[in-house]
Design a protein around this motif. Structure first.
Motif, short mmCIF file in Angstrom:
data_model
loop_
_atom_site.label_atom_id
_atom_site.label_comp_id
_atom_site.label_asym_id
_atom_site.label_seq_id
_atom_site.Cartn_x
_atom_site.Cartn_y
_atom_site.Cartn_z
N ASP A 84 4.19 5.26 1.15
CA ASP A 84 3.82 3.94 1.65
C ASP A 84 4.83 3.45 2.69
N GLY A 85 6.10 3.80 2.49
CA GLY A 85 7.10 3.40 3.50
C GLY A 85 6.79 4.08 4.82
N ASN A 126 3.47 4.33 -3.89
CA ASN A 126 4.22 4.00 -5.11
C ASN A 126 4.91 2.65 -4.96
N ALA A 157 7.09 1.42 -3.09
CA ALA A 157 8.55 1.38 -2.95
C ALA A 157 9.03 2.53 -2.08
N TYR A 158 10.23 2.37 -1.57
CA TYR A 158 10.94 3.52 -1.01
C TYR A 158 11.58 4.21 -2.20
N ALA A 159 10.87 5.17 -2.75
CA ALA A 159 11.35 5.77 -3.99
C ALA A 159 12.47 6.77 -3.74
MG LIG Z 1 6.89 4.98 -1.50
#
Ligand SMILES: [Mg+2]
Ligand SMILES: Cc1ncc(C[n+]2csc(CCOP(=O)(O)OP(=O)(O)O)c2C)c(N)n1
Ligand code: SF4
Lengths: 380, 221, 296
Positions: C129-130, C157, C159-161
Motif C-alpha cells: 500500500d505504501g 496491510n 502500513a509500511y510494514a
Molecule cells: Mg504496507
C-alpha cells in the motif's frame, strides 16, 4: 520514411560515405537515432534537452522508432526505459540537470541490472538559484553509478558517440548503460557543420539474447533463486553476492575500453602533446581550449591539448603518461566543483602540477582569454 | 572575405532574432564558409530580451557560446538600447575596435554623451535601418523585420551571397522541419500563416532585403 | 512460453533438483488452474520468508494461484515485505525500486507488445500500500491515465510494514502507529474510487478471507488488462506483526472488519470490460474447455 537497410556497425562508423550537413546538436541526436534502430524511446521535457526528444518523437511518427511516449517525470521515465530494456528491446531517452537529479535513484539500478540503456545527458545547471544554462555539474554525481560516460565536444561527437554507444553498451561482456553527455546549448542549440552517413542504413537490431542476464519475458526458465533473500540478514553470503556483482560491473566497464578505443579512436585525443603546458579537459571546454591554444601558440607559448572523450572508463594510463614531466596541466571546467581536475589529480604522478582553472558555470560561456590568462599566470 | 565575422544579434523575443541567425548561418554554410550559430541560453519569452550569435570564417571555428567580443552588432529593436531590454549593457559592450553596429530605427537614436564618446573611441561604424517600416511596407507584416535586418547586413558585408540567403530562406520556411526550439517553431507557423505561399513569402523577403539596404543611413559620433 | 522451455533435457534429468522436476511435471505452466485447484499441483510459491500468519503471504499465494497464464506472466514488485517473496516465485519477476513499479511495468509491457505481438504476455504489478498509494501514486495513476494494459494489485496491510509499522495513506483514521504518534489524522485513501476516475476498466477490493472471490477478481483484472485497459485490485492483507494480532487470527481480523462495516468487497466493471467479460463467458460456455481469454 526511407527504406533502410541494416548494415554492420563497422560499415556505418567507418566505411559509409559521409555527407556534409548543417545541424544543431538536437538535430544531430535525431540523425543518430534515425539510424540506431531504436525500439522504445521515452521522453520528458527539460531545457535544453526537449528539442532532441521532440525530434525523436518525429522519428516515431515517421516510423523510424517503434514506440514512443512522454512519461510523467524523469524518475518514471528512467524506470520505464529500464522496464523496456529488461524486457529485451533497444531503448533511448534523454534528460539533463534537474531531470538527471530527479531520476537519480534509477541510474545505479541500470548498471546493477546490466541494462544497455543509452541516455543522452544534455547538461545544464542545477538549482538553486534557478538556472537552465550550461554547466556540467551533474556529471560529478554520475561518476560512480556504474554507467559508461562519454563526453561530446561537438554535435558531430554527439551524433557519432550516440550511435557507437548502442553497440558498446550491447556487447555481452559490457552490457551496461551508456550516458552520452553534451553541454546543453553549447552543443544542443548550436548549429554547426557535420559529416554524417545517409539514413538509408541502420544498425542491426538489438539481440536480447546477447544479454548476460536473461530478459524478463517468460521465454526462459524462471529460476527460483532463494527462499531467504540476502537483504534479510547481513552475512558473508550477502557480502559475497554484492562484492562479486559490483566488481563484475566494474570489470565490465574495464572490458568496454577496447571497444571504445576502437570505435572512438582512443579514449583521448591530443594535439601538441609534447608542449610544456597541457590543457586537459572534456566537452565544450575543449573547444574553448582549442581557441586558447591557438592564441597562445601564435605568441610562441608551448601549449598542447588533450581532449578526454571517455570519462567512464577513465583514461588513467593515457593521462598519467601525457601529464608526466609537464610544467603544468591546466584543467578548464564548466562547473563549480572541478570534478575533472579531481579525477586527474587522483591519477597523475604529480598532482601539484594540476591546476583546476578556470571554472565557469551557471550560465555563461568560457571565454578563451580566461584560459589564456591562466596559462600566462602559470608560465610567469 | 578574409576577416572572421562575429555577429551578436540583440532584440526582443518574437522578433525573429534566432531565426535571422539561422538563416544567416545556413547561407554562410551554403557559401561553403565555416560557421556556427547559436541562440542565447535562456527561457524564451515574447518581448523579453533575446540574443543570438553567428560566427562565420574561412578557418575552422573553435569557440562556442555567446560572443563576448563581436565584430558586428545588430540591434533589432530600439528598446534594446533605450529601455535596456538587453542582457548585454551597454549594447556595444565588447565591440571590436572599428566594429560595425546596425540598429533598427527610422531615425537616429538619442544616445547619451557617454555612449557617443565610447562609440567614437571604438571608432564604431553606426548604421541605421528602418527595418520594421520596410518589413511592414513591403510584406505587410512586422514579422519580416529580421529579414530586413539581414538586408542591412548584406548591404554592408555582401556576404553571405544573395543566392545563399535565398536558398537558406527556402530551406527554413519551405517546409523542412527545422526546430530551433519549441517557441521558435510556433513563431514559424505564425509567419507562414501570413503568406499564402512560401514562394511568395521568399519573393517578398528578397524585396525586403533590397529595400532595407536602400533605406540605410549612418550616424556620425 | 512454450512448455518445451521448462522441460528438462534428458541428459540433465538426474542432476536437476527435485523441486524443479516437480514444477515441470506438476506445475501450473500451460494449465488453467484456479484457486479451487490449490493443493493439487506444484505451486509457483511454497516457502517464503514472511512472518507466520502474514496476510500478504496468504494473498500472494492466492494471486499466484489465480493467474490465467502463468507461463506468460511477468510480475513487477516493489520494495516492501512482499518483495522478499519474489526471489523464490517461479515466474520472471522484477524488483526495481520502492514506488516505481508501474513505470517499470509500463516499459516492460510496451517492449513485450513489440516483441510478441501475437502472443499473450501479462504484466502484473504486485506491490504494497505504501508503494502503490503513497510513494508510487503518481506513477500508478499515470499508468492508468495512459491506459497501460497492466493489472495493478495492491497488497494492503495498511502500513509500511517492512520498515516497522509506520502510518501509510491506507492506514485507518485514528490508528496510533509509528510516525503517527497521536493517531492518523486523515481517512484511509479511497484508491478504488481514484482508480475508477483515473481510467481503470476494472476495479475490485477483496481479501483472502474469501479465496474464491479473490481468485475471481484477480483473474478478471488480468484478463481485462490484457484486452481492454488498466485494472486495479486492492487486497486487504493484515499484518499481524505490526498490528500485534495473533498470527492464527489474520482471517478472523478481516472478518471482524467486515462485520464492523470497516471493509467491504467491491467491484466496478466499465462498460467495455463488461462486454468483454460477457463475450468471454459466453464463448466459454459454447466452446467448452477453451481457457478463457487465451489467444495463443
Ligand atoms: Mg504496507
Ligand atoms: C526511496 C525509498 N524510500 C524509503 C524506503 C524504505 N522502505 C522500504 S520498504 C518500505 C515500506 C513499504 O511499505 P508497503 O509498500 O506498504 O509494503 P509493506 O512492507 O507494507 O508490504 C519503506 C518505507 C526505500 N526502500 N526506498
Ligand atoms: S511485517 Fe507484517 S506484512 Fe511484513 S511479513 Fe510480517 S506480517 Fe507480513
Amino acid at each position: 520514411m526511407l527504406q533502410q537497410q541494416v548494415r554492420s556497425p563497422d560499415y556505418l562508423f567507418f566505411e559509409a560515405e559521409k555527407k556534409k550537413h548543417f545541424l544543431s546538436g538536437s538535430e544531430a541526436v535525431r540523425e543518430a537515432i534515425r539510424k540506431a534502430n531504436v525500439d522504445v524511446a521515452i521522453s520528458y521535457p527539460i531545457t535544453p534537452q526537449s528539442e532532441s526528444m521532440h525530434l525523436v518523437g518525429d522519428l516515431f511518427a515517421e516510423g523510424y522508432v517503434k514506440e514512443y511516449f512522454r512519461g510523467e517525470n524523469e524518475f518514471a521515465v528512467m524506470s520505464s526505459v529500464s522496464g523496456a530494456a529488461m524486457a529485451g528491446v533497444r531503448v533511448f531517452t534523454a534528460t539533463g540537470g534537474p531531470g538527471t537529479m530527479r531520476a537519480f535513484e534509477m541510474f545505479p539500478v541500470w548498471a546493477g541490472s546490466r541494462l544497455p540503456i543509452v541516455c543522452a545527458f544534455l547538461t545544464r545547471g542545477i538549482n538553486s538559484p534557478l538556472t537552465i544554462q550550461p554547466d556540467t555539474i551533474e556529471m560529478a554525481f554520475l561518476l560512480e553509478t556504474g554507467m559508461l560516460m562519454l563526453h561530446a565536444e561537438t554535435a558531430q561527437d554527439l551524433h557519432d558517440m550516440l550511435l557507437k554507444a548502442f553497440i558498446v553498451a550491447e556487447k555481452t561482456e559490457v552490457h551496461l548503460p551508456v550516458g552520452v553527455f553534451a553541454d546543453g546549448f553549447f552543443v544542443t542549440h548550436t548549429k554547426e557543420i557535420l559529416q554524417i552517413p545517409d539514413a538509408d542504413s541502420k544498425l542491426p537490431p538489438y539481440d536480447p539474447h546477447c544479454a548476460p542476464v536473461p530478459p524478463m519475458d517468460m521465454e526462459s526458465v524462471p529460476v527460483r533463486q532463494m527462499r531467504d533473500p540476502f537483504v534479510m540478514k547481513s552475512n558473508f553470503i550477502s557480502y559475497a553476492a554484492h562484492a562479486s556483482w559490483q566488481q563484475e560491473i566494474e570489470a565490465a566497464q574495464e572490458r568496454s575500453r577496447k571497444h571504445l578505443e576502437r570505435y572512438l579512436g582512443g579514449l583521448v585525443e591530443t594535439e601538441h602533446e609534447d608542449a610544456e603546458v597541457l590543457l586537459i579537459t572534456s566537452g565544450t571546454a575543449v573547444s574553448q581550449s582549442r581557441e586558447a591554444m591557438r592564441l597562445c601558440r601564435q605568441e610562441g607559448l608551448s601549449v598542447g591539448l588533450v581532449k578526454i572523450k571517455s570519462i567512464r572508463p577513465f583514461p588513467s594510463d593515457e593521462l598519467r603518461r601525457l601529464a608526466a614531466g609537464k610544467y603544468a596541466v591546466i584543467v578548464p571546467e564548466l562547473n563549480r566543483v572541478g570534478w575533472l581536475a579531481k579525477e586527474l589529480k587522483a591519477r597523475v604522478d604529480d598532482p601539484r602540477r594540476v591546476i583546476g582553472a578556470p571554472r565557469v558555470f551557471g550560465g555563461m560561456t568560457m571565454p578563451a582569454h580566461l584560459i589564456v590568462d591562466e596559462i600566462r599566470r602559470v608560465l610567469q | 572575405m578574409t576577416e572572421k565575422m562575429s555577429i551578436r544579434m540583440s532584440g526582443l523575443g518574437g522578433q525573429g532574432v534566432v531565426t535571422a541567425a539561422h538563416i544567416l548561418g545556413m547561407a554562410a554554410y551554403k557559401d561553403d564558409l565555416q560557421v556556427t550559430v547559436n541562440p542565447f541560453f535562456g527561457a524564451e519569452k515574447r518581448l523579453a530580451p533575446a540574443e543570438s550569435y553567428v560566427r562565420i570564417a574561412q578557418e575552422p571555428i573553435y569557440e562556442r557560446g555567446e560572443i563576448l567580443y563581436p565584430s558586428l552588432i545588430m540591434v533589432f529593436h530600439p528598446h534594446v538600447i533605450t529601455m535596456g531590454k538587453s542582457y548585454t549593457m551597454p549594447f556595444f559592450d565588447g565591440l571590436e575596435a572599428g566594429g560595425t553596429i546596425i540598429i533598427n530605427s527610422a531615425s537616429a537614436l538619442d544616445l547619451s554623451e557617454e555612449e557617443r564618446d565610447n562609440l567614437a573611441k571604438l571608432d564604431a561604424q553606426v548604421h541605421y535601418v528602418p527595418a520594421s517600416e520596410v518589413a511592414m511596407g513591403v510584406s505587410g507584416t512586422h514579422l519580416s523585420t529580421n529579414i530586413a535586418m539581414l538586408g542591412a547586413l548584406y548591404r554592408i558585408q555582401q556576404r553571405p551571397s544573395l543566392d545563399a540567403l535565398e536558398s537558406a530562406m527556402v530551406e527554413r520556411f519551405g517546409g523542412s522541419k527545422f526546430v530551433a526550439s519549441g517557441s521558435t517553431a510556433a513563431l514559424d507557423d505564425a509567419v507562414k500563416e501570413k503568406f499564402a505561399k512560401v514562394s511568395q513569402m521568399i519573393e517578398k523577403n528578397l524585396e525586403v532585403i533590397e529595400k532595407a539596404g536602400e533605406s540605410m543611413f549612418q550616424q556620425t559620433h | 512460453m512454450s512448455t518445451r522451455i521448462v522441460s528438462i533435457a534428458p541428459a540433465f534429468e538426474d542432476v536437476m533438483p527435485k523441486e524443479y522436476k516437480e514444477l515441470v511435471e506438476n506445475g501450473p505452466y500451460g494449465k488453467d488452474y484456479k484457486v479451487t485447484d490449490l493443493g493439487k499441483y506444484k505451486e509457483l510459491i511454497e516457502e517464503h520468508p514472511l512472518c507466520a500468519g502474514c496476510g500478504l503471504a496468504l494473498s500472494l499465494r492466492l494471486v499466484l494461484g489465480s493467474l490465467p497464464s502463468p507461463e506468460d506472466t511477468v510480475i513487477v514488485g516493489s520494495t516492501g515485505c512482499s518483495a522478499l517473496v519474489f526471489p523464490q516465485v517461479g515466474l520472471h519477476n522484477v524488483h526495481s525500486l520502492f514506488g516505481n513499479q508501474n513505470a517499470v511495468a509500463s516499459g516492460i509491457k510496451r517492449a513485450l507488445s513489440l516483441r510478441f505481438p501475437d502472443q499473450v504476455k501479462d504484466v502484473v504489478v504486485v506491490a504494497g500500500d505504501g508503494a502503490t498509494a503513497d510513494i508510487g501514486l503518481d506513477m500508478v495513476m499515470q499508468s492508468w491515465f495512459r491506459r497501460e494494459k497492466i493489472a495493478t494489485i495492491m497488497l494492503d496491510n495498511e502500513a509500511y510494514a517492512n520498515t516497522g509499522g509506520q502510518e501509510s495513506g491506507m492506514s485507518m483514521e485514528g490508528t496510533v502507529m509509528n510516525m503517527a504518534p497521536k493517531g492518523k489524522v486523515f481517512p484511509k485513501a479511497d484508491l478504488p474510487k481514484v482508480a475508477e476516475a483515473a481510467g481503470c476498466a476494472y476495479v475490485a477490493a477483496a481479501s483472502p478471507s474469501r479465496p474464491g472471490k479473490l481468485g475471481k477478481v484477480v483473474r478478471r483484472a488480468i484478463l481485462i488488462a490484457r484486452e481492454v485497459g488498466p485494472t486495479y485490485v486492492q487486497l486487504l492483507s493484515p499484518c499481524p506483526t505490526n498490528f500485534k494480532t495473533k498470527p492464527s487470527d489474520t482471517v478472523v481480523t478481516i472478518k471482524a472488519r467486515e462485520k464492523e462495516k470497516r471493509f467491504k468487497q467491491y467491484e466496478y466493471i466499465s462498460d467495455d470490460a463488461r462486454s468483454f467479460l460477457s463475450a468471454l463467458e459466453d464463448g466459454k460456455r459454447s466452446e467448452g474447455k477453451q481457457p478463457e481469454g487465451k489467444q495463443s
